[in-house]
Design a protein around this motif. Structure first.
Motif, short mmCIF file in Angstrom:
data_model
loop_
_atom_site.label_atom_id
_atom_site.label_comp_id
_atom_site.label_asym_id
_atom_site.label_seq_id
_atom_site.Cartn_x
_atom_site.Cartn_y
_atom_site.Cartn_z
N ASN A 179 0.81 -1.22 0.00
CA ASN A 179 0.00 0.00 0.00
C ASN A 179 0.84 1.27 0.00
O ASN A 179 0.33 2.36 0.16
CB ASN A 179 -0.94 0.01 1.20
CG ASN A 179 -0.18 -0.01 2.53
OD1 ASN A 179 1.01 -0.34 2.55
ND2 ASN A 179 -0.86 0.33 3.61
N ARG A 180 2.17 1.11 -0.16
CA ARG A 180 3.06 2.27 -0.16
C ARG A 180 3.85 2.31 -1.45
O ARG A 180 4.21 1.27 -2.02
CB ARG A 180 4.02 2.22 1.02
CG ARG A 180 3.34 2.22 2.39
CD ARG A 180 2.66 3.55 2.68
NE ARG A 180 3.58 4.66 2.67
CZ ARG A 180 4.31 5.02 3.73
NH1 ARG A 180 4.23 4.33 4.87
NH2 ARG A 180 5.11 6.06 3.67
N SER A 181 4.14 3.50 -1.90
CA SER A 181 4.96 3.67 -3.10
C SER A 181 6.44 3.46 -2.76
O SER A 181 6.92 3.95 -1.74
CB SER A 181 4.77 5.08 -3.68
OG SER A 181 5.77 5.37 -4.63
N SER A 182 7.15 2.72 -3.63
CA SER A 182 8.57 2.48 -3.38
C SER A 182 9.37 3.78 -3.44
O SER A 182 10.40 3.92 -2.78
CB SER A 182 9.13 1.49 -4.41
OG SER A 182 9.03 2.01 -5.73
N GLU A 183 8.88 4.75 -4.22
CA GLU A 183 9.62 6.01 -4.34
C GLU A 183 9.70 6.76 -3.01
O GLU A 183 10.64 7.49 -2.76
CB GLU A 183 8.96 6.91 -5.40
CG GLU A 183 9.08 6.38 -6.81
CD GLU A 183 10.52 6.19 -7.25
OE1 GLU A 183 11.35 7.07 -6.98
OE2 GLU A 183 10.83 5.15 -7.84
N SER A 184 8.71 6.56 -2.16
CA SER A 184 8.74 7.26 -0.88
C SER A 184 9.80 6.69 0.06
O SER A 184 10.14 7.30 1.06
CB SER A 184 7.36 7.18 -0.22
OG SER A 184 7.02 5.83 0.07
N PHE A 185 10.32 5.49 -0.27
CA PHE A 185 11.34 4.87 0.56
C PHE A 185 12.72 4.93 -0.09
O PHE A 185 13.71 4.59 0.53
CB PHE A 185 11.00 3.39 0.80
CG PHE A 185 9.80 3.18 1.69
CD1 PHE A 185 9.96 3.10 3.06
CD2 PHE A 185 8.54 3.05 1.15
CE1 PHE A 185 8.87 2.90 3.88
CE2 PHE A 185 7.44 2.85 1.96
CZ PHE A 185 7.60 2.78 3.33
N LYS A 186 12.79 5.32 -1.34
CA LYS A 186 14.03 5.21 -2.10
C LYS A 186 15.08 6.21 -1.64
O LYS A 186 14.77 7.37 -1.37
CB LYS A 186 13.75 5.42 -3.59
CG LYS A 186 14.93 5.03 -4.49
CD LYS A 186 14.52 5.07 -5.96
CE LYS A 186 15.67 4.65 -6.85
NZ LYS A 186 15.28 4.66 -8.28
#
Length: 437
Positions: free
Chosen positions: A343-350
């Protein structure tokens, strides 16, 4: 007490060669880790284990980096990147049963004084101190503790595979085993025998080196059939390579080509075989064809087939080697995007690469001119040094000519292969190329 791995080998008694070995996941993981080890690390490990690393010209290149004046480098971190290179799969190799890099220091991570790693929108860190933070352009000197995902090594724990003498991985149920016997001329069991062998770190180190220079590394390592093969050293191919580095800060020309001036011996303009001497490529192709049931995940397979640099590594785009994408989950790092909640975008963790400007310009300050010999000894431009090279190779002034070649994305990999397949790398890579008068 040193760890050991037990192997069962089937040997051809007539030739005293390994036909194949049987092993569980422990040895297969060690073997597959070879595909992730940078060449600079192999040279370092060879020195630590007192194993002669006669791999093309790589030793000369490594020594040149050791000796180069710090004033020629863009930062102190550049020398460490080259002599102690880091790879994105190293966390997966830390729990191998046999650790050849027994002197390895704990992995260090650095951030800027503003802790841009912890910001909501941008996250930056470096494996090397002194690089610039892209978020605030401050130097990254503050060391922090981070945990990295460690799904130990690559194959599943119950995986069992056969490994041929030239490092092909074969399923025990594969019909190609019959063709293997036929190829080796083994017609019945009377000519074979089974051996139980225990190997440790020293044998693994020898196997690593043999895989780069020999077609029969298991026989050489496990049966002491003969010493690690060495490349021939002769002076039949005489080349001095001068890199004028073009104008100003612009190193790459149109279509990323680099202009290179060669000083060549006209009478010895001969090409030597530049193919790989060892069989490490067989291991690579075996992983590519390996059934998914043996590997832990597609991510693990990708780490072996497409190994990546750590973020912030100052590399040249001609080789098109990618930096790994890192994701920041809580207080830890991962290179596996599948671990991010759905439910989370990978870009927000990159995490973004550090020091973009340095990455674009490489390791050395510019503009600068260096002399590179045919066997990859690098020195700042010096007429005296160039003359001494010609004297050493017994090349008279009347026998030399200049050529200008362009090195682009097609030729750069050829030079890389030639550097560890030949002791005359520049000859192999450039001498047959079309040139401009």
């Amino acid at each position: 007490m040193e760890n050991k791995i037990n192997l069962k080998a089937l040997v051809d008694k007539r030739s005293n060669k390994v036909i194949f070995i049987e092993s569980d996941h422990a040895f297969v993981d060690v073997l597959l880790s070879f595909l992730t080890i940078p060449l600079g690390t192999i040279i370092k490990l060879g020195r630590e284990h007192s194993v002669p690393v006669e791999i093309g010209c790589i030793n000369n290149l490594y020594s040149s980096v050791e000796e180069i004046d710090a004033r020629e480098l863009r930062s102190d971190a550049c020398r460490e990147m080259l002599l102690l290179p880091r790879n994105a799969a190293e966390s997966h190799c830390k729990n191998l049963v046999l650790q050849i890099d027994h002197n390895a220091k704990p992995t260090q991570y650095f951030v800027c004084s503003r802790y841009c790693l912890d910001t909501a929108t941008s996250k930056f860190f470096s494996y090397y101190p002194g690089l610039l933070c892209v978020g605030c352009m401050d130097t990254m000197h503050r060391e922090i503790s981070l945990s990295v995902d460690v799904a130990s090594a690559f194959v599943k724990e119950r995986a069992r595979l056969l490994i041929t003498d030239d490092l092909q991985l074969i399923s025990p149920f594969c019909t190609s085993i019959v063709s293997l016997f036929t190829k080796l001329g083994v017609t019945n069991r009377n000519t074979t025998e089974e051996l139980n062998l225990n190997i440790g770190v020293d044998e693994v180190m020898n196997l690593l080196i043999s895989s780069l220079v020999s077609k029969t590394p298991l026989t050489e390592t496990l049966l002491n059939h003969k010493p690690v093969a060495e490349l021939n050293h002769d002076n039949n191919y005489q080349v001095v390579h001068i890199d004028p580095q073009t104008e100003g800060e612009t190193v790459l020309m149109e279509e990323d080509n680099i202009s290179i001036k060669l000083i060549i011996s006209k009478s010895k303009n001969i090409i030597k075989d530049g193919s790989l001497k060892g069989c490490i490529d067989q291991l690579y192709w075996s992983v590519q064809d390996l059934d998914a049931q043996y590997l832990k995940s597609n991510h693990h397979k990708e780490m072996l087939l497409n190994p990546k640099l750590v973020p912030g590594f100052c590399h040249n785009s001609l080789l098109e080697i990618e930096e790994a994408s890192y994701y920041y989950l809580g207080s830890g790092l991962t290179t596996d995007s599948s671990l991010i909640p759905s439910n989370r975008s990978s870009e927000s963790f990159k995490i973004e690469p550090t020091d973009h400007n340095s990455s674009a310009r490489g390791f050395l300050k510019g503009p600068a001119i260096f002399t590179v010999t045919h066997n990859l000894v690098i020195r700042p431009i010096s007429t005296i040094f160039e003359l001494s090279v010609l004297d050493e190779l017994n090349v008279p002034f009347t026998d030399i000519e200049e050529r200008v070649v362009l090195m682009g994305k097609k030729l750069a990999p050829s030079l890389l292969v030639a550097s560890f397949a030949s002791d005359t790398a520049l000859t192999n890579a450039f001498i047959s190329e079309p040139y401009q008068e």
